[in-house]
Design an enzyme around this catalytic site. Structure first.
Site, PDB file in Angstrom:
ATOM      1  N   ALA A 327     -53.809  -6.440  39.790  1.00 60.02           N
ATOM      2  CA  ALA A 327     -52.394  -6.681  39.512  1.00 60.02           C
ATOM      3  C   ALA A 327     -52.141  -6.696  38.009  1.00 60.02           C
ATOM      4  O   ALA A 327     -52.993  -7.151  37.231  1.00 60.02           O
ATOM      5  CB  ALA A 327     -51.951  -7.994  40.136  1.00 60.02           C
ATOM      6  N   PRO A 328     -50.990  -6.192  37.583  1.00 57.30           N
ATOM      7  CA  PRO A 328     -50.667  -6.211  36.151  1.00 57.30           C
ATOM      8  C   PRO A 328     -50.461  -7.627  35.649  1.00 57.30           C
ATOM      9  O   PRO A 328     -50.141  -8.533  36.420  1.00 57.30           O
ATOM     10  CB  PRO A 328     -49.365  -5.394  36.082  1.00 57.30           C
ATOM     11  CG  PRO A 328     -48.766  -5.492  37.440  1.00 57.30           C
ATOM     12  CD  PRO A 328     -49.922  -5.563  38.375  1.00 57.30           C
ATOM     13  N   GLY A 329     -50.635  -7.805  34.341  1.00 62.09           N
ATOM     14  CA  GLY A 329     -50.454  -9.121  33.743  1.00 62.09           C
ATOM     15  C   GLY A 329     -51.752  -9.634  33.153  1.00 62.09           C
ATOM     16  O   GLY A 329     -52.806  -8.994  33.225  1.00 62.09           O
ATOM     17  N   ILE A 330     -51.700 -10.815  32.559  1.00 63.12           N
ATOM     18  CA  ILE A 330     -52.863 -11.439  31.946  1.00 63.12           C
ATOM     19  C   ILE A 330     -53.823 -11.897  33.034  1.00 63.12           C
ATOM     20  O   ILE A 330     -53.421 -12.561  33.986  1.00 63.12           O
ATOM     21  CB  ILE A 330     -52.437 -12.627  31.062  1.00 63.12           C
ATOM     22  CG1 ILE A 330     -51.490 -12.143  29.942  1.00 63.12           C
ATOM     23  CG2 ILE A 330     -53.647 -13.332  30.466  1.00 63.12           C
ATOM     24  CD1 ILE A 330     -50.889 -13.267  29.127  1.00 63.12           C
ATOM     25  N   GLY A 332     -56.313 -14.005  35.111  1.00 65.44           N
ATOM     26  CA  GLY A 332     -56.478 -15.446  35.243  1.00 65.44           C
ATOM     27  C   GLY A 332     -57.932 -15.858  35.152  1.00 65.44           C
ATOM     28  O   GLY A 332     -58.846 -15.065  35.388  1.00 65.44           O
ATOM     29  N   LEU A 333     -58.152 -17.129  34.827  1.00 60.49           N
ATOM     30  CA  LEU A 333     -59.503 -17.660  34.740  1.00 60.49           C
ATOM     31  C   LEU A 333     -60.037 -18.077  36.103  1.00 60.49           C
ATOM     32  O   LEU A 333     -61.249 -18.131  36.318  1.00 60.49           O
ATOM     33  CB  LEU A 333     -59.531 -18.875  33.799  1.00 60.49           C
ATOM     34  CG  LEU A 333     -59.122 -18.635  32.340  1.00 60.49           C
ATOM     35  CD1 LEU A 333     -59.191 -19.936  31.562  1.00 60.49           C
ATOM     36  CD2 LEU A 333     -60.009 -17.576  31.697  1.00 60.49           C
ATOM     37  N   LYS A 348     -54.791 -12.838  46.390  1.00 60.02           N
ATOM     38  CA  LYS A 348     -55.423 -13.705  45.394  1.00 60.02           C
ATOM     39  C   LYS A 348     -56.749 -14.242  45.944  1.00 60.02           C
ATOM     40  O   LYS A 348     -56.787 -14.843  47.025  1.00 60.02           O
ATOM     41  CB  LYS A 348     -54.483 -14.864  45.043  1.00 60.02           C
ATOM     42  CG  LYS A 348     -53.122 -14.397  44.543  1.00 60.02           C
ATOM     43  CD  LYS A 348     -52.133 -15.541  44.360  1.00 60.02           C
ATOM     44  CE  LYS A 348     -52.460 -16.401  43.176  1.00 60.02           C
ATOM     45  NZ  LYS A 348     -51.355 -17.366  42.881  1.00 60.02           N
ATOM     46  N   ASP A 383     -44.474 -19.927  48.549  1.00 62.00           N
ATOM     47  CA  ASP A 383     -45.327 -20.203  49.705  1.00 62.00           C
ATOM     48  C   ASP A 383     -46.457 -19.180  49.727  1.00 62.00           C
ATOM     49  O   ASP A 383     -46.309 -18.057  49.233  1.00 62.00           O
ATOM     50  CB  ASP A 383     -44.501 -20.106  50.988  1.00 62.00           C
ATOM     51  CG  ASP A 383     -45.208 -20.728  52.185  1.00 62.00           C
ATOM     52  OD1 ASP A 383     -46.235 -21.400  51.984  1.00 62.00           O
ATOM     53  OD2 ASP A 383     -44.716 -20.552  53.312  1.00 62.00           O
TER      54      ASP A 383
END
Length: 604
Positions: A327-330, A332-333, A348, A383
């Site tokens: 997915a685009p974007g920063i 995640g850790l 996710k 949700d």
């Protein structure tokens, strides 16, 4: 689809007994589900808000409790060698027969699948054993004569005002109205904006669902006006005023307002439904673009929502050809997030390991997501749908994505022939990350200001629901298609009441003031609001609008005051519609002279 092999004679007593046990387990579940939904009326009448919220949270767990009870009974009573393939096939046929006159057959089929999948290994899930597709139709299921799904009123006979008063009094709420005649006049004036001066056709009528929709501190009348070939949805919220009397707060008839009322970012309604499929069909006539899966979910039938969502997903996969990708974007850790560009959701997966400064575990993260599932999301938390052992076609995965999954979550990924099996994941509505949304705004000052207003409002409404987001970076918030800001990163959330909001102590020496590390002790739950500016307000334009609208978020006093209100037992009002349409905000309590227009709901 594999054809079911029908035996000439259903002769297995074991198959019949197991089918009856599962059917009885579901009936017990739905009986308790309806009891809780009926109790919502009494909680609302008494203004017992904390009790109502607790009941709503407990109801979410009913389904899994009944499934586990059923599984335990079957495992205790039958040996594994007794449950042959022939028994599994036959018990499904017995079960189908038991649902011929059932009021909730689609829910009972899903319950059957849940029980079977808890007993069988996934390699034995095939069409002969479970309901891959619905078998029993939900069309034209009859309700009891005294409990219809909806009631029909004909205002052409007695007038709209009389009809409205009859609609409201038919719900028989055991609590006095402050001034029902005044409120009915306001609703009457507002609804006449819907019909306007059009000629009334012979079929002119109002249809209203027989059960009120309860959530938080409100009860909602849901209906539609019908005139010829036109249908006009409307919702009337009923609230308590500060004296404990009932008021009609407004009328929602703008499509966007009604859609947001039934949003995936809100807690589930409590509604007493004998035939849930009929309620879903009625609501789809109001919200034709909302999938049935979401409607079942918002009605508290989240397991049925999951079932329908997954069927929709499989159909989309079958009729599309694009590939899953990161997915685009920063990045995640904690989570690895991927998406199918043509599908409006993200997947996710919790990573196996987390770099500093994250100090958490997979079990703790799952607890946070479960907390959100059970909590009042006040329109500001997405949700999530939780799945286990999800199969993906290997040829639809990009090489980069597959390598990332194997590197960051090897314990959850398994290759099985031409499939990739992910043992555990969450599926969530896709949104534009707020940091990307603000970046795309470039020189659009109005767009940036709107984003910052929404961001601050989202945090304040989460605070009202006793939620501290933890990581408040813009990348952890998303923007919906209605341009509302919603929080979606839950691994650091805490209850506000568990946080200790502090002011940074003044430095005692020059060495302390110049120190790169804090010179004062910091507890695990300590929060210093004045530090938020250092990682939120680096951009001058963002700083300008943040300080204009939400400077109080940088003060310890704001957070401590909200925490104290929660500790004092005060439950805040968070309205799922804009403030300006409430009757209490109309001058002299008069209806507005012109029809309302849709707007971005920034003041919810």
């Amino acid at each position: 689809m594999t054809q079911i092999a029908f035996p000439k004679l259903l002769s297995s007593q074991i198959a019949f007994d197991i089918a009856r046990t599962i059917r009885d387990g579901f009936d017990k579940h739905y009986r308790l589900f309806r009891r809780t939904s009926r109790d919502a009326k009494r909680h609302f009448e008494q203004g017992a808000w904390a009790t109502a919220q607790q009941a709503a949270r407990e109801r979410i767990g009913f389904y899994d409790q009944r499934v586990q009870e059923c599984v335990q009974v079957l495992e205790d009573e039958y040996a594994a060698e007794e449950l042959t393939d022939e028994v599994w096939r036959e018990l499904k046929l017995h079960y189908i027969g038991m649902l011929s006159d059932h009021k909730q057959p689609e829910l009972a089929e899903t319950f059957f699948n849940s029980v079977c999948c808890n007993i069988l290994h996934r390699t034995y899930f095939h069409n002969d054993f479970i309901f891959v597709r619905p078998v029993v139709s939900t069309e034209y299921i009859e309700t009891e004569e005294l409990n219809p799904t909806y009631r029909v009123y004909y205002p052409g006979k007695d007038g709209l005002r009389y009809t409205l008063k009859r609609i409201i009094t038919n719900f028989q709420l055991d609590c006095p109205f402050s001034n029902l005649d005044r409120d009915v006049d306001l609703v009457d004036a507002r609804l006449k904006q819907i019909f306007g001066n059009v000629r009334l056709e012979p079929n002119h009528q109002i249809q209203v669902l027989s059960s009120l929709f309860y959530r938080n501190k409100g009860a909602y009348i849901v209906g539609k006006g019908i005139n010829g070939s036109h249908e006009f949805p409307f919702v009337v919220p009923i609230l308590h005023n500060r004296h404990g009397e009932l008021i009609l707060d407004t009328v929602l008839f703008d499509h966007e307002q009604i859609t947001i009322l039934f949003s995936f970012t809100r807690a589930y309604f409590l509604v007493d439904m004998e035939v849930p499929s009929a309620y879903v069909q009625f609501l789809r006539s109001l919200l034709p673009r909302k999938p049935r899966s979401e409607i079942y979910t918002i009605l508290g039938l989240q397991k049925q929502g999951k079932t329908l969502f997954y069927r929709d997903y499989l159909q989309h996969l079958k009729h599309s050809s694009d590939r899953f990708e990161i997915a685009p974007g920063i990045r995640g850790l904690v989570m690895l997030v991927f998406a199918l560009p043509s599908f409006p959701y993200v997947f996710k997966v919790i990573k196996d390991f987390f770099p500093a400064p994250k100090e958490t575990t997979r079990a703790q993260i799952k607890e946070k997501y479960l907390l959100v599932k059970h909590h009042d999301r006040v329109g500001r938390m997405a949700d999530t749908l939780e799945y286990s052992n999800v199969a993906f076609p290997r040829d639809r995965f990009s090489t980069e994505l597959l390598e990332e999954l194997k590197h960051f979550a090897p314990s959850l990924v398994e290759e099985e022939g031409d499939q990739i099996i992910i043992r555990h994941l969450y599926i969530e509505r896709r949104m534009v990350p707020l940091n990307i949304w603000l970046s795309n705004a470039e020189n659009d000052e109005a767009m940036i200001e709107h984003g910052l207003i929404e961001y601050g409002n989202a945090i304040k409404e989460l605070v009202a629901a006793n939620i501290f987001p933890g990581d408040m970076l813009y990348k952890n918030f998303g923007v919906t298609r209605h341009e509302r800001v919603v929080f979606y990163d839950y691994d650091e959330i805490e209850y506000i009441t568990d946080c200790n909001f502090r002011v940074i102590p003044q430095a005692r020496t020059e060495e302390e003031e110049m120190s790169a590390e804090p010179w004062y002790p910091i507890g695990k739950h300590d929060v210093f609001p004045e530090q938020f500016s250092s990682f939120l307000l680096g951009n001058p334009r963002i700083r300008k609008y943040f300080l204009k609208h939400h400077a109080d978020l940088l003060t310890q006093a704001f957070w401590q005051a909200r925490k104290q209100r929660i500790l004092d037992g005060f439950i805040e009002d968070v309205f799922p519609y804009p403030q300006h349409i409430r009757f209490c905000n109309l001058a002299n309590n008069a209806a507005p002279p012109a029809p309302l227009i849709s707007e971005n709901l920034t003041n919810e």
